[in-house]
Design a protein around this motif. Structure first.
Motif, PDB file in Angstrom:
ATOM      1  N   HIS A 222       0.827  -1.209   0.000  1.00 14.59           N
ATOM      2  CA  HIS A 222       0.000   0.000   0.000  1.00 14.59           C
ATOM      3  C   HIS A 222       0.862   1.259   0.000  1.00 14.59           C
ATOM      4  O   HIS A 222       0.537   2.242  -0.669  1.00 14.59           O
ATOM      5  CB  HIS A 222      -0.868  -0.067   1.262  1.00 14.59           C
ATOM      6  CG  HIS A 222      -1.945   0.954   1.365  1.00 14.59           C
ATOM      7  ND1 HIS A 222      -3.036   0.984   0.533  1.00 14.59           N
ATOM      8  CD2 HIS A 222      -2.115   1.975   2.242  1.00 14.59           C
ATOM      9  CE1 HIS A 222      -3.839   1.977   0.896  1.00 14.59           C
ATOM     10  NE2 HIS A 222      -3.284   2.595   1.918  1.00 14.59           N
ATOM     11  N   CYS A 225       1.900   1.980  -3.543  1.00 14.19           N
ATOM     12  CA  CYS A 225       0.949   1.705  -4.624  1.00 14.19           C
ATOM     13  C   CYS A 225       0.561   2.964  -5.410  1.00 14.19           C
ATOM     14  O   CYS A 225       0.289   4.011  -4.828  1.00 14.19           O
ATOM     15  CB  CYS A 225      -0.309   1.063  -4.040  1.00 14.19           C
ATOM     16  SG  CYS A 225      -1.512   0.622  -5.315  1.00 14.19           S
ATOM     17  N   CYS A 245      -8.681   2.360  -6.250  1.00 16.27           N
ATOM     18  CA  CYS A 245      -8.180   1.444  -5.220  1.00 16.27           C
ATOM     19  C   CYS A 245      -9.022   0.163  -5.170  1.00 16.27           C
ATOM     20  O   CYS A 245     -10.250   0.213  -5.175  1.00 16.27           O
ATOM     21  CB  CYS A 245      -8.209   2.140  -3.868  1.00 16.27           C
ATOM     22  SG  CYS A 245      -7.910   0.984  -2.520  1.00 16.27           S
ATOM     23  N   GLN A 246      -8.325  -0.961  -5.072  1.00 12.34           N
ATOM     24  CA  GLN A 246      -8.993  -2.263  -5.197  1.00 12.34           C
ATOM     25  C   GLN A 246      -9.281  -2.950  -3.859  1.00 12.34           C
ATOM     26  O   GLN A 246      -9.557  -4.144  -3.822  1.00 12.34           O
ATOM     27  CB  GLN A 246      -8.115  -3.186  -6.045  1.00 12.34           C
ATOM     28  CG  GLN A 246      -7.775  -2.601  -7.395  1.00 12.34           C
ATOM     29  CD  GLN A 246      -6.926  -3.531  -8.224  1.00 12.34           C
ATOM     30  OE1 GLN A 246      -7.339  -3.999  -9.274  1.00 12.34           O
ATOM     31  NE2 GLN A 246      -5.737  -3.821  -7.739  1.00 12.34           N
ATOM     32  N   CYS A 251      -8.007  -6.585  -2.340  1.00  9.71           N
ATOM     33  CA  CYS A 251      -6.586  -6.259  -2.203  1.00  9.71           C
ATOM     34  C   CYS A 251      -6.165  -6.212  -0.728  1.00  9.71           C
ATOM     35  O   CYS A 251      -6.766  -5.506   0.075  1.00  9.71           O
ATOM     36  CB  CYS A 251      -6.277  -4.918  -2.866  1.00  9.71           C
ATOM     37  SG  CYS A 251      -4.514  -4.536  -2.814  1.00  9.71           S
TER      38      CYS A 251
HETATM   39 FE1  SF4 Z   1      -3.659  -0.110  -1.202  1.00 10.62          FE
HETATM   40 FE2  SF4 Z   1      -5.726   0.103  -2.864  1.00 10.62          FE
HETATM   41 FE3  SF4 Z   1      -3.243  -0.110  -3.817  1.00 10.62          FE
HETATM   42 FE4  SF4 Z   1      -4.421  -2.191  -2.691  1.00 10.62          FE
HETATM   43  S1  SF4 Z   1      -5.055  -1.152  -4.598  1.00 10.62           S
HETATM   44  S2  SF4 Z   1      -2.340  -1.496  -2.314  1.00 10.62           S
HETATM   45  S3  SF4 Z   1      -5.577  -1.215  -1.053  1.00 10.62           S
HETATM   46  S4  SF4 Z   1      -4.071   1.586  -2.642  1.00 10.62           S
END
Ligand code: SF4
Ligand code: SF4
Ligand code: SF4
Length: 351
Positions: A222, A225, A245-246, A251
């Protein structure tokens, strides 16, 4: 964790004895062929300044087969190799005490008996004499997929097999470089550090509590990311086609130690969530059991992301949208005059 290594006398040649005969898919070997910082070829061909000469023994990459391939492993086990070696273990270690009438996995045959030599026997013979012992991939480090609940093999990671107090001939504990598969440069950087250590020009490699190189696994997915700003603003993807964001579609990045979002996968490109893949925690000691079922929202995430989505997120999104509109226009003082300021005077007809 301090590895308390004695500085070895500098050596000119180091063998890498790499066995993927554990419960493995050879995926870590394949992954490492994509390394570039440094590449395996550069290390083996002597292109990296200050490294000892490196002789690689890996069945997937070797030209030798059969007895020609296993010869160096036998020599090392008998103390006849004539040079220090780094033992690289790929694949999880089965429990041969529960193998029934057979064996789980082996490499080559014992020349005296003609019987298969189990993977476990190779580890017993080679690990104590190795300058360093590296577990590559999550199967070898913590058991991984083969050690899932209900598996019949009793599979385990190398530190569970040899014991956490194991020390190699170079005075080091097992070095874990997890990932399913391993991120290629993470492994090559670790091996390169060890080779510099063997050459007498690097300090002991720093490891964390899970025996991972600290500089590679100290941060979460995170934290690196590309989608983290969406999380902060409470803007979450509802399906896998979204750039947002997943976390709500499975995630685990906020609680997983892995650097691929920062480092990328090949030559800086890729890195699961950056390119649309949810993080399923493949580097973690609890993988895979603690992360299943994949693609469900992690239990803790519904609380934390729910709070962000219902309070702070929408508010900062709105305020930022206002500021964004404001800074997207030029300052007013530049446009409060009627005369041209650029000297531009159209000369074509009608103007
Ligand atoms: Fe974090 Fe969202 Fe990236 Fe997953 S997709 S690492 S929850 S920011
Ligand atoms: Fe294959 Fe993953 Fe195990 Fe490596 S960690 S051997 S890639 S299953
Ligand atoms: Fe594994 Fe997650 Fe890292 Fe991808 S981001 S390599 S799934 S730990």
């Amino acid at each position: 964790m301090s590895t308390d290594t004695q500085a070895p006398a500098a050596v000119e040649e180091v063998h890498i004895l790499w066995t993927s005969e554990g419960m493995s898919c050879d995926g870590d070997t394949i992954s490492v062929t994509a390394a570039s910082l440094p590449s395996l070829e550069d290390v083996v061909l002597g292109a990296i300044p200050g490294l000892p000469k490196v002789v690689l023994h890996n069945k997937v990459l070797a030209y030798e087969t059969g007895d020609d391939f296993t010869r160096a492993f036998h020599q090392a086990a008998n103390g006849e190799l004539g040079a220090p070696y780094v033992l690289v273990v790929e694949g999880s270690i089965p429990n041969e005490r529960i193998n029934g009438d057979g064996y789980w996995t082996s490499m080559g045959n014992d020349p005296r008996t003609g019987e298969p030599i189990t993977f476990n026997t190779w580890i017993d013979r080679l690990a104590p004499g190795a300058f360093a012992v590296v577990a590559i991939g999550t199967c070898a480090t913590y058991g991984g997929i083969h050690a899932m609940a209900g598996n019949p093999t009793g599979c385990m990671g190398l530190a569970d097999y040899l014991g956490r107090d194991f020390r190699s001939a170079g005075g080091m504990p097992i070095i874990n470089v997890p990932g399913c598969p391993v991120q290629p440069d993470n492994f090559m950087e670790t091996v390169t550090w060890l080779l510099y250590q063997a050459a007498g020009s690097a300090p002991p490699l720093p490891l964390d509590e899970q025996l991972r190189p600290t500089w590679l696994f100290g941060k979460t997915v995170h934290e690196g990311c590309d989608r983290a700003a969406y999380y902060e603003q409470g803007d979450f993807a509802k399906d896998y086609n979204s750039p947002k964001c997943q976390v709500k579609i499975g995630c685990w990045g906020p609680v997983v130690n892995c650097n691929v979002t920062k480092r990328g996968w090949m030559d800086g490109l890729g890195g699961c969530p950056n390119v649309g893949g949810i993080c399923i925690g493949c580097t973690m000691p609890g993988f895979p059991d603690k992360f299943m079922p994949f693609m469900d929202e992690p239990p803790g995430a519904s609380i934390s992301s729910g709070l962000v989505a219902s309070t702070y997120g929408p508010m900062v999104r709105r305020l930022r949208a206002i500021t964004n509109r404001s800074v997207n226009t030029e300052p007013r003082w530049r446009h409060n005059r009627t005369e041209l300021t650029s000297g531009f005077a159209p000369r074509w007809p009608g103007k």
